[in-house]
Design an enzyme around this catalytic site. Structure first.
Site, mmCIF file in Angstrom:
data_model
loop_
_atom_site.group_PDB
_atom_site.id
_atom_site.type_symbol
_atom_site.label_atom_id
_atom_site.label_comp_id
_atom_site.label_asym_id
_atom_site.label_seq_id
_atom_site.Cartn_x
_atom_site.Cartn_y
_atom_site.Cartn_z
ATOM 1 N N ASP A 1 -0.747 -3.084 -7.879
ATOM 2 C CA ASP A 1 0.228 -2.307 -7.958
ATOM 3 C C ASP A 1 1.647 -3.202 -8.321
ATOM 4 O O ASP A 1 1.507 -4.578 -8.268
ATOM 5 C CB ASP A 1 0.468 -1.780 -6.553
ATOM 6 C CG ASP A 1 0.670 -2.516 -5.468
ATOM 7 O OD1 ASP A 1 0.854 -1.976 -4.228
ATOM 8 O OD2 ASP A 1 1.006 -3.802 -5.780
ATOM 9 N N ASP B 1 5.415 -3.940 -8.511
ATOM 10 C CA ASP B 1 7.064 -3.886 -7.892
ATOM 11 C C ASP B 1 7.931 -4.683 -8.636
ATOM 12 O O ASP B 1 7.536 -5.631 -9.378
ATOM 13 C CB ASP B 1 6.758 -4.645 -6.658
ATOM 14 C CG ASP B 1 6.118 -3.931 -5.627
ATOM 15 O OD1 ASP B 1 5.899 -2.847 -5.391
ATOM 16 O OD2 ASP B 1 5.147 -4.725 -5.206
ATOM 17 N N ASP C 1 6.942 -12.788 3.053
ATOM 18 C CA ASP C 1 6.202 -13.003 4.171
ATOM 19 C C ASP C 1 5.792 -14.460 3.773
ATOM 20 O O ASP C 1 5.766 -15.448 4.552
ATOM 21 C CB ASP C 1 5.223 -12.171 4.315
ATOM 22 C CG ASP C 1 4.441 -11.557 3.275
ATOM 23 O OD1 ASP C 1 4.874 -11.998 2.219
ATOM 24 O OD2 ASP C 1 3.632 -10.571 3.295
HETATM 25 P P1 ATP Z 1 -0.943 -5.871 -2.422
HETATM 26 O O1 ATP Z 1 -0.331 -4.853 -2.909
HETATM 27 O O2 ATP Z 1 -2.177 -6.520 -3.045
HETATM 28 O O3 ATP Z 1 -1.243 -5.546 -0.992
HETATM 29 P P2 ATP Z 1 1.195 -7.160 -2.014
HETATM 30 O O4 ATP Z 1 1.866 -8.721 -1.597
HETATM 31 O O5 ATP Z 1 1.891 -6.432 -3.266
HETATM 32 O O6 ATP Z 1 -0.132 -7.102 -2.139
HETATM 33 P P3 ATP Z 1 2.669 -5.001 -0.660
HETATM 34 O O7 ATP Z 1 2.728 -4.423 0.564
HETATM 35 O O8 ATP Z 1 2.543 -4.402 -2.000
HETATM 36 O O9 ATP Z 1 2.072 -6.438 -0.787
HETATM 37 O O10 ATP Z 1 4.382 -5.837 -0.560
HETATM 38 C C1 ATP Z 1 4.863 -6.270 -1.903
HETATM 39 C C2 ATP Z 1 5.613 -7.358 -1.497
HETATM 40 O O11 ATP Z 1 6.485 -7.076 -0.652
HETATM 41 C C3 ATP Z 1 4.951 -8.566 -0.985
HETATM 42 O O12 ATP Z 1 4.525 -9.246 -1.977
HETATM 43 C C4 ATP Z 1 5.857 -9.425 -0.185
HETATM 44 O O13 ATP Z 1 6.737 -10.247 -1.083
HETATM 45 C C5 ATP Z 1 6.803 -8.335 0.442
HETATM 46 N N1 ATP Z 1 6.100 -7.884 1.810
HETATM 47 C C6 ATP Z 1 5.249 -6.882 2.064
HETATM 48 N N2 ATP Z 1 4.875 -6.654 3.401
HETATM 49 C C7 ATP Z 1 5.770 -7.654 3.859
HETATM 50 C C8 ATP Z 1 6.103 -8.122 5.159
HETATM 51 N N3 ATP Z 1 5.182 -7.177 6.403
HETATM 52 N N4 ATP Z 1 6.817 -8.915 5.419
HETATM 53 C C9 ATP Z 1 7.640 -9.715 4.644
HETATM 54 N N5 ATP Z 1 7.553 -9.256 3.296
HETATM 55 C C10 ATP Z 1 6.610 -8.301 3.061
HETATM 56 MG MG MG Z 2 1.875 -4.713 -3.908
#
Ligand code: ATP
Ligand code: MG
EC number: 2.7.7.19
Length: 450
Positions: free
Chosen positions: A73, A75, A149
């Site tokens: 996905d 962002d 995170d």
């Molecule tokens: P995936 O989409 O593969 O699960 P992702 O890292 O993109 O991984 P998302 O939940 O889409 O996860 O979150 C996007 C971004 O937002 C993360 O890469 C991170 O930088 C931030 N993020 C997400 N969840 C948290 C959290 N619980 N605490 C701090 N930052 C977060």
């Molecule tokens: Mg993501």
């Protein structure tokens, strides 16, 4: 003097980014090929930058591209507020209550566009366990990097200059396969215990190790998971199961003592060789689908995960004289209730999971007329795929399972009639059958995302 004080103040303000500011890495250092970046994410950045805002691709997509994985996905992070972003795109909507962000929609792809946020460090905004209750302060880019995170998730890719902005040495950590939290690990897990699950998921997915200080508090704080809202835990569990390294992830979850807040049967299933083999077999197939960028269906994954505990109970109940279907209905109720005491499976997935299971009772003993009704069932295909797993695990006869697969693959009612007639009279068609069995399977979407 005053000048110096201001200088010190400013340098403290940016302490997280180091005295020289963030690293700015070019393509030869980060290795991202621009043509692999989502065109829509690039478009969103372009439009925002043309209007004078900062805008970067961020998070999972940057991490996965550097790691050589297929991103899931997309962002974008920007200094424009949601109200400023929305009018710049034809199809964009503001979503979220706690923290607003904009979904910019291009056909089936959604670019989640969020405004830079600052970590909120005041105590009044955390609960008794340190959990963050509010997280809605806008901020600047360095603030936004600091509230993310892990270092490998705090990377900002500017598609126009092909530069990665890296405040926390995330590219190096990613290249060295290290999951490292930003800031003090205990504080960050207390703010949001889901980060512990995320640490495990990224370690499994990226074949990385969790850095010592990041790892140290996890087992000690695992109990905090119990305070996280169920819907978030459920979403995270689905991500764990569909990260492309499911068994690895489940094993690490167990090793960190995090499993008992999600999956009460897991410890037994991993320990018991026959149950473990089934999980490995089934998740190897779904992992392969994930890696090809294909979807996996949550109901199928749960059907896999809980099958062996349910089956054991089903066999016990069958021995008491209950008819097979009734025994399975009761066993499936009991097992899902036990699961629900820890984390309930959402209704829509539960119903499909149960249907996949209940159809298993019919494959071996159904009469020819009922077969046509079975084919009509919405979960027939998934149930036949599930039957293949059971055959591979030697729970059922593989010839029988293959016959059902052929039936599910048959593309006309004539072809189906022929197969059903053959089943009624196997003696006359044994040669045809064995010829067909040697043919490679036409299509198997064991974990189809329908
Ligand atoms: P995936 O989409 O593969 O699960 P992702 O890292 O993109 O991984 P998302 O939940 O889409 O996860 O979150 C996007 C971004 O937002 C993360 O890469 C991170 O930088 C931030 N993020 C997400 N969840 C948290 C959290 N619980 N605490 C701090 N930052 C977060
Ligand atoms: Mg993501």
């Amino acid at each position: 003097m005053l000048k110096q004080t201001i200088k010190t103040f400013v340098s403290r303000l940016f302490a997280g980014s180091g005295p020289k500011g963030p690293a700015r890495l070019g393509p030869e250092q980060h290795g991202i090929k621009r043509r692999l970046v989502s065109h829509h994410a690039i478009k969103v950045c372009e439009v925002l930058q043309q209007h004078g805002y900062e805008a970067y691709v961020v998070g999972g997509e940057v991490r996965d591209l550097i790691a050589g994985l297929e991103p899931k996905d997309f962002d974008v992070a920007t200094n424009a507020t949601p109200e400023e972003v929305r009018p710049l795109f034809r199809r964009a909507r503001i979503i979220g209550r706690r923290f607003k962000l904009v979904h910019v929609v291009f056909g089936r792809e959604i670019i989640e566009t969020s405004t830079f946020r600052a970590p909120d460090e005041s105590d009044s905004r955390t609960d008794a366990h340190g959990r963050i209750l509010r997280d809605n302060q806008y901020g600047e880019l360095p603030d936004d990097a600091k509230r993310r995170d892990f270092t490998l998730n705090a990377l900002y890719y500017d598609p126009l200059t092909e530069t990665v902005i890296d405040y926390h040495h995330g590219v190096a950590d990613l290249q060295n396969r290290i999951v490292r939290i930003i800031g003090d690990a205990e504080t960050r897990y207390r703010e949001d215990p889901v980060r512990m699950l995320r640490a495990v998921r990224f370690a499994a997915k990226l074949d990385a190790t969790i850095e010592t200080a990041t790892h140290e508090p996890i087992q000690r704080l695992a109990h905090l998971i119990a305070h996280v809202p169920e819907s978030r835990l459920f979403d995270e569990l689905l991500k764990l199961l569909s990260c492309g390294q499911a068994v690895n992830c489940l094993q690490q979850l167990h090793d960190e003592q995090l499993h008992s807040y999600l999956l009460p049967f897991l410890a037994h299933s991993l320990r018991e060789p026959s149950e473990r083999t089934f999980l490995e077999l089934a998740f190897a197939r779904s992992d392969a689908r994930v890696r090809q960028g294909l979807g996996v269906s949550p109901s199928f994954l749960f059907a896999v995960l809980l099958w062996k505990p349910m089956r054991q109970r089903w066999l016990e109940l069958s021995k008491t004289g209950l008819p097979s279907l009734e025994a399975m209905m009761q066993a499936s109720d009991e097992i899902t209730q036990q699961q629900a005491q820890v984390l309930p499976i959402q209704r829509r997935f539960y119903t499909d999971m149960r249907e996949i299971w209940l159809l298993q009772t019919r494959f071996e003993r159904v009469n020819n007329r009922a077969i046509w009704r079975m084919i009509e069932q919405p979960r027939f295909r998934a149930a036949v795929d599930f039957l293949q797993l059971r055959a591979a695990d030697k729970e059922v006869d593989s010839v029988m399972a293959q016959w059902w697969m052929d039936l599910a693959n048959a593309d006309s009612s004539e072809a189906r009639s022929a197969l059903i007639a053959e089943r009624a009279n196997p003696q006359t068609t044994r040669n045809t059958r064995s010829r067909r069995r040697r043919r490679p399977r036409q299509r198997s979407n064991a974990t189809s995302s329908d």
